[in-house]
Design an enzyme around this catalytic site. Structure first.
Site, PDB file in Angstrom:
ATOM      1  N   ALA A 104       0.863  -1.177   0.000  1.00 37.42           N
ATOM      2  CA  ALA A 104       0.000   0.000   0.000  1.00 37.42           C
ATOM      3  C   ALA A 104       0.901   1.229   0.000  1.00 37.42           C
ATOM      4  CB  ALA A 104      -0.880  -0.016   1.244  1.00 37.42           C
ATOM      5  N   GLY A 136       0.604  -5.072   0.700  1.00 35.59           N
ATOM      6  CA  GLY A 136      -0.532  -5.123  -0.222  1.00 35.59           C
ATOM      7  C   GLY A 136      -0.200  -5.815  -1.540  1.00 35.59           C
ATOM      8  N   GLU A 172      -0.563  -9.412  -0.833  1.00 35.83           N
ATOM      9  CA  GLU A 172      -1.998  -9.643  -0.630  1.00 35.83           C
ATOM     10  C   GLU A 172      -2.753  -9.648  -1.958  1.00 35.83           C
ATOM     11  OE1 GLU A 172      -1.759  -6.464   2.287  1.00 35.83           O
ATOM     12  OE2 GLU A 172      -2.745  -7.740   3.749  1.00 35.83           O
ATOM     13  N   GLU A 212       3.971  -5.212   7.289  1.00 34.98           N
ATOM     14  CA  GLU A 212       3.123  -4.173   7.883  1.00 34.98           C
ATOM     15  C   GLU A 212       3.364  -3.951   9.373  1.00 34.98           C
ATOM     16  OE1 GLU A 212       2.018  -6.513   5.797  1.00 34.98           O
ATOM     17  OE2 GLU A 212       0.492  -5.740   4.448  1.00 34.98           O
TER      18      GLU A 212
HETATM   19  N1  CAA Z   1       4.585   3.370  -0.535  1.00 37.80           N
HETATM   20  C1  CAA Z   1       5.039   4.592  -0.923  1.00 37.80           C
HETATM   21  N2  CAA Z   1       6.243   4.813  -1.451  1.00 37.80           N
HETATM   22  C2  CAA Z   1       7.049   3.760  -1.606  1.00 37.80           C
HETATM   23  C3  CAA Z   1       6.674   2.468  -1.232  1.00 37.80           C
HETATM   24  C4  CAA Z   1       5.380   2.286  -0.668  1.00 37.80           C
HETATM   25  N3  CAA Z   1       4.897   1.093  -0.302  1.00 37.80           N
HETATM   26  N4  CAA Z   1       7.692   1.618  -1.489  1.00 37.80           N
HETATM   27  C5  CAA Z   1       8.679   2.374  -2.018  1.00 37.80           C
HETATM   28  N5  CAA Z   1       8.305   3.675  -2.077  1.00 37.80           N
HETATM   29  C6  CAA Z   1       9.070   4.807  -2.575  1.00 37.80           C
HETATM   30  C7  CAA Z   1      10.276   5.118  -1.700  1.00 37.80           C
HETATM   31  O1  CAA Z   1       9.894   5.950  -0.611  1.00 37.80           O
HETATM   32  C8  CAA Z   1      11.191   5.802  -2.684  1.00 37.80           C
HETATM   33  O2  CAA Z   1      10.726   7.113  -2.867  1.00 37.80           O
HETATM   34  P1  CAA Z   1      11.783   8.301  -3.203  1.00 37.80           P
HETATM   35  O3  CAA Z   1      12.381   7.930  -4.529  1.00 37.80           O
HETATM   36  O4  CAA Z   1      10.924   9.516  -3.249  1.00 37.80           O
HETATM   37  O5  CAA Z   1      12.795   8.284  -2.099  1.00 37.80           O
HETATM   38  C9  CAA Z   1      10.912   5.053  -3.985  1.00 37.80           C
HETATM   39  O6  CAA Z   1       9.622   4.458  -3.841  1.00 37.80           O
HETATM   40  C10 CAA Z   1      11.919   3.949  -4.286  1.00 37.80           C
HETATM   41  O7  CAA Z   1      12.018   3.126  -3.135  1.00 37.80           O
HETATM   42  P2  CAA Z   1      13.433   2.742  -2.474  1.00 37.80           P
HETATM   43  O8  CAA Z   1      14.405   3.849  -2.650  1.00 37.80           O
HETATM   44  O9  CAA Z   1      13.158   2.280  -1.079  1.00 37.80           O
HETATM   45  O10 CAA Z   1      13.839   1.535  -3.429  1.00 37.80           O
HETATM   46  P3  CAA Z   1      14.688   0.237  -3.029  1.00 37.80           P
HETATM   47  O11 CAA Z   1      14.980  -0.454  -4.322  1.00 37.80           O
HETATM   48  O12 CAA Z   1      15.833   0.567  -2.153  1.00 37.80           O
HETATM   49  O13 CAA Z   1      13.666  -0.664  -2.176  1.00 37.80           O
HETATM   50  C11 CAA Z   1      11.562  -1.682  -1.653  1.00 37.80           C
HETATM   51  C12 CAA Z   1      12.474  -1.149  -2.749  1.00 37.80           C
HETATM   52  C13 CAA Z   1      12.163  -2.936  -1.023  1.00 37.80           C
HETATM   53  C14 CAA Z   1      10.211  -2.016  -2.293  1.00 37.80           C
HETATM   54  C15 CAA Z   1      11.426  -0.617  -0.539  1.00 37.80           C
HETATM   55  O14 CAA Z   1      11.043   0.593  -1.167  1.00 37.80           O
HETATM   56  C16 CAA Z   1      10.410  -0.925   0.494  1.00 37.80           C
HETATM   57  O15 CAA Z   1      10.711  -1.627   1.453  1.00 37.80           O
HETATM   58  N6  CAA Z   1       9.167  -0.391   0.343  1.00 37.80           N
HETATM   59  C17 CAA Z   1       8.149  -0.508   1.339  1.00 37.80           C
HETATM   60  C18 CAA Z   1       7.596  -1.915   1.390  1.00 37.80           C
HETATM   61  C19 CAA Z   1       6.512  -2.021   2.447  1.00 37.80           C
HETATM   62  O16 CAA Z   1       6.722  -1.820   3.612  1.00 37.80           O
HETATM   63  N7  CAA Z   1       5.273  -2.385   1.996  1.00 37.80           N
HETATM   64  C20 CAA Z   1       4.139  -2.509   2.855  1.00 37.80           C
HETATM   65  C21 CAA Z   1       3.354  -1.245   2.835  1.00 37.80           C
HETATM   66  S1  CAA Z   1       2.058  -1.229   4.024  1.00 37.80           S
HETATM   67  C22 CAA Z   1       0.857  -2.180   3.356  1.00 37.80           C
HETATM   68  O17 CAA Z   1       1.009  -2.745   2.293  1.00 37.80           O
HETATM   69  C23 CAA Z   1      -0.402  -2.211   4.177  1.00 37.80           C
HETATM   70  C24 CAA Z   1      -1.349  -3.276   3.805  1.00 37.80           C
HETATM   71  O18 CAA Z   1      -1.719  -4.146   4.536  1.00 37.80           O
HETATM   72  C25 CAA Z   1      -1.919  -3.293   2.529  1.00 37.80           C
END
Ligand code: CAA
Length: 258
Positions: free
Chosen positions: A64, A109, A112, A132
């Site tokens: 998400a 998400g 999911e 999460e």
């Molecule tokens: N939401 C919003 N922005 C996100 C995002 C997310 N889920 N995942 C990545 N981004 C953004 C980063 O903030 C970054 O933005 P900037 O360029 O402005 O700095 C950009 O996308 C690129 O991300 P990274 O620099 O972190 O890229 P990476 O290659 O180093 O890592 C990744 C990639 C492993 C996907 C890492 O970005 C990450 O861990 N993302 C979050 C994953 C996460 O926690 N997902 C769960 C979300 S909560 C959820 O899903 C709730 C639910 O139950 C549905």
């Protein structure tokens, strides 16, 4: 649609989530687009298999959209979960077969969304997980329900509580994905699976899908009763008669009930 692409050809719909800024993360706009897209696809007679993937190599869906949720109050958080439930349940229940082509990160998400598909094929570089709880929320787009049903309660709890990311091989070992393939072969492998499905009777497949889906949520006796009803319904088609006659006459079946 700003965040997803839809291409339909030869009975197969390819839905690609395409939000390069935040690696295909699901904001409310994308969830609404997915919901509308699934609603359209479920009524289309020219679509029998839906493939779902993410644009570029990095991510299937990174979860998400955290930037949307960071300042969200409880009521809006619940509304977002209900929107995702509506979209994902539509996907799960559509009469067509759905295959997630997991091309990269499928976190939160994203995992999911893949779990709401009938079948998951992962690139060997894919990474899956439910991070999460590390953000002080819980898997809220169906994760607490579908993950346990797919991999069992113990593993679902371990993945959710530790927030461990797992690679495609481990996801395969625990039954979270059906198959792991080389990343360059991912879409070709999914299309090949789709074509094998296309060669079978579509009505029978949709009844089998409905029987499995509903049966998993009920007791065995009710599930078996539902199966018997659907088994009876499958005898109503031209394709059932043709499929069985073709077997007995040792010739390929000419299926038409699409
Ligand atoms: N939401 C919003 N922005 C996100 C995002 C997310 N889920 N995942 C990545 N981004 C953004 C980063 O903030 C970054 O933005 P900037 O360029 O402005 O700095 C950009 O996308 C690129 O991300 P990274 O620099 O972190 O890229 P990476 O290659 O180093 O890592 C990744 C990639 C492993 C996907 C890492 O970005 C990450 O861990 N993302 C979050 C994953 C996460 O926690 N997902 C769960 C979300 S909560 C959820 O899903 C709730 C639910 O139950 C549905």
């Amino acid at each position: 649609m700003n965040n997803i692409k839809l291409e339909v050809a030869n009975g197969i719909a390819l839905v690609t989530i395409d939000r390069p800024k935040a690696p295909n993360a699901l904001n409310s706009e994308t969830l609404t687009e997915l919901k509308n897209c699934f609603a359209e696809l479920e009524g289309r007679k020219d679509v029998r298999v839906v493939l779902l993937t993410g644009s570029r190599e990095k991510a299937f869906v990174a979860g998400a959209d955290i930037s949307e949720m960071v300042n969200t109050e409880p009521a809006a958080g619940r509304a977002m979960a209900l929107l995702a439930d509506e979209a994902f349940s539509r996907l799960e229940k559509m009469p067509q077969v759905t295959i997630a082509a997991v091309n990269g990160y499928a976190l939160g998400g994203g995992c999911e969304l893949a779990m709401a598909c009938d079948i998951r094929v992962a690139a060997e570089s894919a990474v899956l997980g439910q991070p999460e709880c590390g953000l002080e929320i819980l898997p809220g787009f169906g994760g607490t329900q579908r993950l346990a049903r797919l991999v069992g309660k113990g593993r679902a709890k371990e993945l959710s509580f530790t927030c461990d990311r797992i690679d495609a091989q481990e996801a395969h070992r625990i039954g979270l994905v059906n198959k792991v393939v080389a990343k360059d072969a991912l879409l070709a492998e999914c299309r090949s699976m789709a074509e094998r499905i296309l060669s079978k009777g579509s009505y029978a497949i949709s009844l089998a899908k409905a029987s499995i889906e509903s049966g998993m949520d009920t007791d065995l006796a009710s599930g078996l009763e539902l199966e018997a009803i659907n088994f009876g319904l499958s005898f109503a088609t031209h394709d059932k008669k043709e499929g069985m006659t073709a077997f007995l006459e040792k010739r390929p079946a000419q299926l038409t009930d699409f």
